[in-house]
Design a protein around this motif. Structure first.
Motif: not given
Ligand SMILES: C[S@@+](CC[C@H](N)C(=O)[O-])C[C@H]1O[C@@H](n2cnc3c(N)ncnc32)[C@H](O)[C@@H]1O
Length: 239
Positions: A62-64, A87-91, A93-95, A116-122, A142-146, A166-168
């Protein structure tokens, strides 16, 4: 190297149109290879490529991503020189698209660092890639992107391509943009997801400000606009 300056969008044009995929790198034919063509033929749901089937399996990821987003990610990962920063991996898809591109490019020695910030997503992305045999050359952070990008810079890491998804919100995207000059090699590329999204132009919508954060945070003229494809925007480090 082809730039598509005509695809630039003013703030009040965001989400009005979604430019199709156009190649940045020269290659013969319409698609790079059969995987790239497969992305072009995957069924859409409301204009979004929500899932990619794992080749040879009924399982989906899944992904968007819009179709143009997916095609662009694959192209940049296929052709860009050097390692890749996701930066930002979800499940995954981009990976998955990034891993298929590096493998199919014949330069599998290039590494992909996924943050990714979220261990579950990793964990989910690890399993997605493992089940496809795509873990070679992969590093997870694992950690905040910046903060992670800052650490990678201190370690002397350099990348030829980064997909930023990772974020909007303004601040997290701004902070990453301010760190990218330290890790994107000269000639390297940054592809920003959710840049061309109408929610970025809603004054009261603090959850969506990717367009503004890129404009304020990515140093110019160090980075040059290359084009909008789907909801992504591509920039190249030109000096
Ligand atoms: C939109 S999803 C990524 C989708 C992915 N690139 C794909 O194509 O399927 C955003 C991801 O960024 C992670 N995330 C959100 N804020 C973050 C931050 N400040 N630093 C690192 N990861 C973050 C979320 O846990 C989530 O897994």
């Amino acid at each position: 190297m082809q730039r598509h300056l005509e695809t630039f969008l003013q703030l009040d044009e965001l989400g009005e149109r979604f430019p199709e995929f156009q190649p940045t790198f020269p290659f013969p034919g319409e698609y790079i290879d059969s995987f790239h063509r497969g992305l072009a033929e995957t069924p859409l749901q409301d204009g979004i490529l929500v899932q990619v089937a794992k080749p040879g399996s009924a399982k989906i990821i899944p992904g968007f991503l819009r179709r143009a987003d997916a095609l662009k990610i694959y192209e940049l990962a296929y052709f860009a020189a050097g390692d890749i920063l996701e930066i930002g991996i979800f499940q995954g898809l981009s990976g998955t698209i990034l891993a298929r591109a590096t493998r199919n490019s014949g330069k599998p020695e290039r590494r992909i660092v996924s943050v990714d910030l979220n261990p579950l997503r990793l964990a989910q992305t690890f399993l997605t890639l493992a089940s496809q045999g795509l873990l070679a050359g992969r590093e997870f952070r694992h950690g905040d992107a910046a903060g992670v990008v800052r650490k990678l810079a201190r370690q002397g890491r350099q990348f030829g391509f980064s997909f930023i998804d990772h974020s909007h919100a303004y601040q997290p995207v701004l902070e990453v943009c301010q760190e990218l000059p330290k890790v994107i090699a000269p000639g390297g590329f940054c592809l920003f997801h959710d840049y061309n999204d109408e929610r970025n132009r809603e004054p009261g919508n603090d959850a969506y400000k990717v367009y503004q954060a890129v404009a304020d945070g990515l140093p110019s003229p160090m980075f040059t606009f290359c084009g909008v494809y789907g909801c992504t925007a591509l920039y190249q480090r030109t000096n």
